[in-house]
Design a protein around this motif. Structure first.
Motif, PDB file in Angstrom:
ATOM      1  N   ARG A  92       0.826  -1.206   0.000  1.00 51.80           N
ATOM      2  CA  ARG A  92       0.000   0.000   0.000  1.00 51.80           C
ATOM      3  C   ARG A  92       0.861   1.257   0.000  1.00 51.80           C
ATOM      4  NH1 ARG A  92      -3.607  -3.191   3.392  1.00 51.80           N
ATOM      5  NH2 ARG A  92      -2.565  -2.446   5.281  1.00 51.80           N
ATOM      6  N   LEU A  93       2.000   1.207   0.712  1.00 51.57           N
ATOM      7  CA  LEU A  93       2.920   2.342   0.701  1.00 51.57           C
ATOM      8  C   LEU A  93       3.659   2.421  -0.629  1.00 51.57           C
ATOM      9  CD1 LEU A  93       4.523   1.995   4.266  1.00 51.57           C
ATOM     10  CD2 LEU A  93       2.595   3.436   3.589  1.00 51.57           C
ATOM     11  N   ALA A  94       3.947   1.261  -1.225  1.00 54.10           N
ATOM     12  CA  ALA A  94       4.737   1.218  -2.459  1.00 54.10           C
ATOM     13  C   ALA A  94       4.004   1.797  -3.654  1.00 54.10           C
ATOM     14  CB  ALA A  94       5.155  -0.225  -2.753  1.00 54.10           C
ATOM     15  N   ILE A  95       2.677   1.918  -3.563  1.00 55.26           N
ATOM     16  CA  ILE A  95       1.933   2.529  -4.672  1.00 55.26           C
ATOM     17  C   ILE A  95       2.426   3.956  -4.908  1.00 55.26           C
ATOM     18  CG2 ILE A  95      -0.349   3.337  -5.384  1.00 55.26           C
ATOM     19  CD1 ILE A  95      -1.533   0.950  -3.868  1.00 55.26           C
ATOM     20  N   ALA A  96       2.741   4.660  -3.821  1.00 54.52           N
ATOM     21  CA  ALA A  96       3.175   6.052  -3.946  1.00 54.52           C
ATOM     22  C   ALA A  96       4.580   6.162  -4.514  1.00 54.52           C
ATOM     23  CB  ALA A  96       3.112   6.739  -2.585  1.00 54.52           C
ATOM     24  N   THR A  97       5.410   5.140  -4.340  1.00 55.71           N
ATOM     25  CA  THR A  97       6.795   5.211  -4.803  1.00 55.71           C
ATOM     26  C   THR A  97       7.019   4.470  -6.115  1.00 55.71           C
ATOM     27  OG1 THR A  97       7.392   3.260  -3.486  1.00 55.71           O
ATOM     28  CG2 THR A  97       7.622   5.426  -2.423  1.00 55.71           C
ATOM     29  N   GLY A  98       6.017   3.747  -6.603  1.00 56.48           N
ATOM     30  CA  GLY A  98       6.136   3.040  -7.871  1.00 56.48           C
ATOM     31  C   GLY A  98       6.826   1.700  -7.794  1.00 56.48           C
ATOM     32  N   HIS A  99       7.003   1.163  -6.588  1.00 55.86           N
ATOM     33  CA  HIS A  99       7.652  -0.145  -6.437  1.00 55.86           C
ATOM     34  C   HIS A  99       6.627  -1.266  -6.546  1.00 55.86           C
ATOM     35  CE1 HIS A  99      10.784   2.422  -4.643  1.00 55.86           C
ATOM     36  NE2 HIS A  99      11.624   1.430  -4.897  1.00 55.86           N
ATOM     37  N   ALA A 100       7.078  -2.398  -7.055  1.00 51.84           N
ATOM     38  CA  ALA A 100       6.269  -3.616  -7.072  1.00 51.84           C
ATOM     39  C   ALA A 100       6.670  -4.484  -5.886  1.00 51.84           C
ATOM     40  CB  ALA A 100       6.475  -4.382  -8.373  1.00 51.84           C
ATOM     41  N   VAL A 101       5.696  -4.836  -5.059  1.00 53.42           N
ATOM     42  CA  VAL A 101       5.928  -5.672  -3.878  1.00 53.42           C
ATOM     43  C   VAL A 101       5.134  -6.955  -4.056  1.00 53.42           C
ATOM     44  CG1 VAL A 101       5.711  -5.836  -1.375  1.00 53.42           C
ATOM     45  CG2 VAL A 101       6.270  -3.638  -2.428  1.00 53.42           C
ATOM     46  N   ALA A 102       5.701  -8.100  -3.677  1.00 51.37           N
ATOM     47  CA  ALA A 102       5.023  -9.382  -3.838  1.00 51.37           C
ATOM     48  C   ALA A 102       5.504 -10.352  -2.769  1.00 51.37           C
ATOM     49  CB  ALA A 102       5.260  -9.952  -5.237  1.00 51.37           C
ATOM     50  N   ALA A 103       4.844 -11.515  -2.734  1.00 50.82           N
ATOM     51  CA  ALA A 103       5.220 -12.564  -1.776  1.00 50.82           C
ATOM     52  C   ALA A 103       5.174 -13.910  -2.477  1.00 50.82           C
ATOM     53  CB  ALA A 103       4.278 -12.560  -0.580  1.00 50.82           C
ATOM     54  N   LEU A 104       6.128 -14.772  -2.146  1.00 51.26           N
ATOM     55  CA  LEU A 104       6.105 -16.156  -2.632  1.00 51.26           C
ATOM     56  C   LEU A 104       5.131 -16.971  -1.792  1.00 51.26           C
ATOM     57  CD1 LEU A 104       9.880 -16.990  -3.254  1.00 51.26           C
ATOM     58  CD2 LEU A 104       8.113 -16.633  -4.985  1.00 51.26           C
ATOM     59  N   GLY A 105       4.539 -17.973  -2.433  1.00 50.18           N
ATOM     60  CA  GLY A 105       3.666 -18.873  -1.697  1.00 50.18           C
ATOM     61  C   GLY A 105       2.241 -18.398  -1.560  1.00 50.18           C
ATOM     62  N   SER A 106       1.861 -17.303  -2.233  1.00 50.37           N
ATOM     63  CA  SER A 106       0.493 -16.803  -2.213  1.00 50.37           C
ATOM     64  C   SER A 106       0.205 -16.151  -3.564  1.00 50.37           C
ATOM     65  CB  SER A 106       0.291 -15.809  -1.067  1.00 50.37           C
ATOM     66  OG  SER A 106       1.245 -14.773  -1.125  1.00 50.37           O
ATOM     67  N   PRO A 107      -1.069 -15.861  -3.854  1.00 50.15           N
ATOM     68  CA  PRO A 107      -1.410 -15.378  -5.207  1.00 50.15           C
ATOM     69  C   PRO A 107      -0.919 -13.954  -5.488  1.00 50.15           C
ATOM     70  CG  PRO A 107      -3.334 -16.326  -4.106  1.00 50.15           C
ATOM     71  CD  PRO A 107      -2.279 -16.150  -3.067  1.00 50.15           C
ATOM     72  N   TRP A 108       0.252 -13.838  -6.075  1.00 49.16           N
ATOM     73  CA  TRP A 108       0.795 -12.567  -6.540  1.00 49.16           C
ATOM     74  C   TRP A 108       1.260 -12.748  -7.984  1.00 49.16           C
ATOM     75  CZ3 TRP A 108       1.306  -8.098  -3.396  1.00 49.16           C
ATOM     76  CH2 TRP A 108       0.959  -8.286  -2.062  1.00 49.16           C
ATOM     77  N   ALA A 109       1.047 -11.742  -8.792  1.00 48.54           N
ATOM     78  CA  ALA A 109       1.451 -11.827 -10.195  1.00 48.54           C
ATOM     79  C   ALA A 109       2.966 -11.649 -10.312  1.00 48.54           C
ATOM     80  CB  ALA A 109       0.728 -10.751 -11.017  1.00 48.54           C
ATOM     81  N   SER A 110       3.635 -12.623 -10.901  1.00 50.36           N
ATOM     82  CA  SER A 110       5.076 -12.568 -11.193  1.00 50.36           C
ATOM     83  C   SER A 110       5.902 -12.093  -9.998  1.00 50.36           C
ATOM     84  CB  SER A 110       5.328 -11.637 -12.389  1.00 50.36           C
ATOM     85  OG  SER A 110       4.599 -12.043 -13.516  1.00 50.36           O
ATOM     86  N   PRO A 111       5.870 -12.822  -8.868  1.00 49.32           N
ATOM     87  CA  PRO A 111       6.653 -12.378  -7.717  1.00 49.32           C
ATOM     88  C   PRO A 111       8.153 -12.322  -7.994  1.00 49.32           C
ATOM     89  CG  PRO A 111       5.832 -14.616  -7.385  1.00 49.32           C
ATOM     90  CD  PRO A 111       5.151 -14.075  -8.599  1.00 49.32           C
TER      91      PRO A 111
END
Length: 541
Positions: A92-111
């Protein structure tokens, strides 16, 4: 430095924090953010509740470039569920900075193509070894909850992963407590690390006298927990409950919730409102409790765990009825700041169910008794992988179903080798069959250990010590009862001598351990007396 601007964070990140209701840094964040912004290694003695995610996450969002083809920062957690939850919060914070954040082992696009990746050590190692992810361009590694990782899976996978990291990558180890194994890992792999003590347990020499009691309830922070706890405190005789929240938005939401359930909530000092609402203050003025000493009848409740010992003292002060709602992962932090503030933490009792006429109600009452009275550390470690695949509610329902089957047919659970009822041993006039003693009564012994709670150890520490030192399985360790100066541990009889030899003379909590057989027998069902009417006793599952 009382603001994130003063800590040097970029304006877009400060605004993103404010949008999440995070307007002032916690004591931990004031100490750790400047250190990490400079790219230093760090060993941080803190846990969830003190502001650890923003403490390391904000510097990552500032220092790591966005839009790369592979992760530039990795955060290792104790479970896939924790990785997903932390990634969601930082995302939620990364939206303001343009970063892509993800996690392995759960539904995230191209972690594997995210800028900041959250994962467990086994999941990350498997991804690296399968060549789906490369770490040669990694700029930072954060180990969040190192002591929990050590107790569950150990640090072996972490040690292996270090070989894939660039030597110049920043290393941050966050742990509460800092066990000897975690400290050794940090010395080996986070050289010249700056030490930050957020709110660690004080040593015995530093701990002052206990000045009051702080009660707590482990909860999900949902509507039921807040309303129920406030109602219970009022029923105990308090005229007003002063409810502390982390932000103005949170206070407004809690006020709406309580009003919806019929409780009048108002500003602090309103004589007609039984519940007073207050947002977290900035820590610069006098405590809101000052001047209320003579008012009487005012209890305090934190629906968000205080960030530090000073905040705990300012909210609740010495004496009086004081309670905190806490997530399970925040409990170590609460106990740490309570010790630092001179408070003794005690759980709020679970209200008993007065009507137990049906079988379901009796099972529910017994379940509540076990949750309140018994140490479940070893069972929680056993179930942790199951919680990653199923919701805890589903797991609890399955366990209840198994318990119900056992209650309906205890003889079937007590038989060995598939023996059928009605055989020769059950015929009238035949000699009584040999009594089948329960596994627990025959195969468990109790050991005495010369360390206790004053050394800062918990059931997980003792369980891991027994498993590592003696090379036994977790299921061979039973009930763990920790007193202030000693501990009683139940061990399978066939490995008890091995545990005694392995642990005698080792060090736990900074103290040499003496281990011997306890003089009292291990708890368990008593040996049934002879006679044809004796009953089978269900063995321990």
């Amino acid at each position: 430095m009382d603001s994130f601007e003063e800590l040097g964070l970029p304006p877009e990140l400060v605004e993103a924090l404010a949008a999440e209701g995070i307007e002032r840094p916690t004591p931990l964040q004031r100490d750790v953010i400047p250190l990490l912004r400079r790219g230093n290694n760090a060993l941080v003695r803190a846990g969830p509740g003190s502001g650890t995610l923003v403490g390391y996450g904000a510097p990552l969002l500032e220092r790591v470039d966005a839009g790369g083809a592979m992760p530039r920062a990795v955060v290792l957690t104790a479970s896939a569920a924790a990785a997903a939850a932390l990634a969601t919060s930082l995302g939620r914070l990364a939206i303001a900075t343009g970063h892509a954040v993800a996690a392995l082992g759960s539904p995230w696009a191209s972690p594997e193509r995210s800028d900041i990746l959250f994962a467990t050590a086994p999941d990350l190692l498997a991804t690296v070894q399968s060549s789906r992810l490369r770490l040669e361009d990694l700029r930072a590694l954060v180990v969040d909850g190192a002591a929990t990782i050590q107790r569950s899976d150990g640090l072996d996978d972490l040690e292996t992963l270090i070989a894939f990291l660039p030597a110049a990558a920043q290393r941050v180890v966050v742990s509460l407590p800092i066990t000897p194994e975690v400290a050794s890992f940090a010395r080996a792999h986070a050289r010249k690390a700056g030490h930050v003590a957020g709110s660690g347990l004080p040593s015995e020499a530093e701990a002052g006298p206990v000045r009051g009691i702080i009660r707590y309830r482990i909860c999900r922070k949902d509507d039921v927990d807040i309303v129920r706890t406030a109602s219970e405190i009022l029923e105990e005789g308090a005229r007003h409950v002063l409810v502390f929240c982390a932000s103005d938005d949170r206070a407004a939401d809690v006020g709406d919730l309580l009003s919806l359930h019929g409780f009048q909530a108002g500003a602090v000092g309103d004589p007609d409102a039984p519940i007073w609402l207050s947002a977290e203050d900035d820590g610069t003025g006098p405590s809101i409790l000052e001047g209320m000493e003579g008012a009487g009848g005012v209890a305090t409740l934190s629906v968000d765990v205080p960030a530090g010992a000073d905040a705990l003292h300012r909210r609740h002060g010495p004496g009086g009825t004081a309670a905190v709602l806490v997530l399970g992962r925040e409990l170590a932090h609460l106990k740490a700041i309570a010790a630092e503030a001179g408070c003794s933490p005690r759980p709020l009792p679970i209200p008993p169910h007065t009507h137990t006429h049906s079988a379901i109600e009796r099972r529910r009452s017994e379940l509540l008794r076990v949750l309140e009275k018994e140490d479940l550390a070893s069972e929680m470690l056993l179930l942790a992988p199951v919680f990653e695949r199923y919701d805890p509610v589903e797991v609890a329902a399955a366990a209840s179903r198994l318990a119900g089957r056992a209650a309906k047919n205890p003889a079937a659970h007590g038989r060995r080798g598939g023996a059928e009822p009605g055989g020769d041993a059950a015929r009238p006039g035949s000699p009584p069959a040999a009594v089948e003693l329960p596994v627990r009564a025959k195969a468990w012994v109790r050991l005495f250990m010369s360390v206790g709670s004053r050394e800062g150890i918990g059931p997980g520490d003792l369980l891991q010590a027994a498993v590592d030192a003696a090379g036994i399985e977790r299921g061979q360790v039973g009930r763990i009862e920790i007193e202030e100066t000693f501990t009683r541990v139940e061990i399978r009889q066939q490995v008890a001598e091995k545990v005694v030899r392995a642990l005698n003379g080792t060090t736990l909590g900074g103290r040499s351990v003496r281990v011997d057989y306890h003089r009292e027998p291990a708890r368990g069902p008593s040996r049934p007396k002879g006679g044809p009417g004796r009953r089978r006793i269900k063995p321990r599952s």
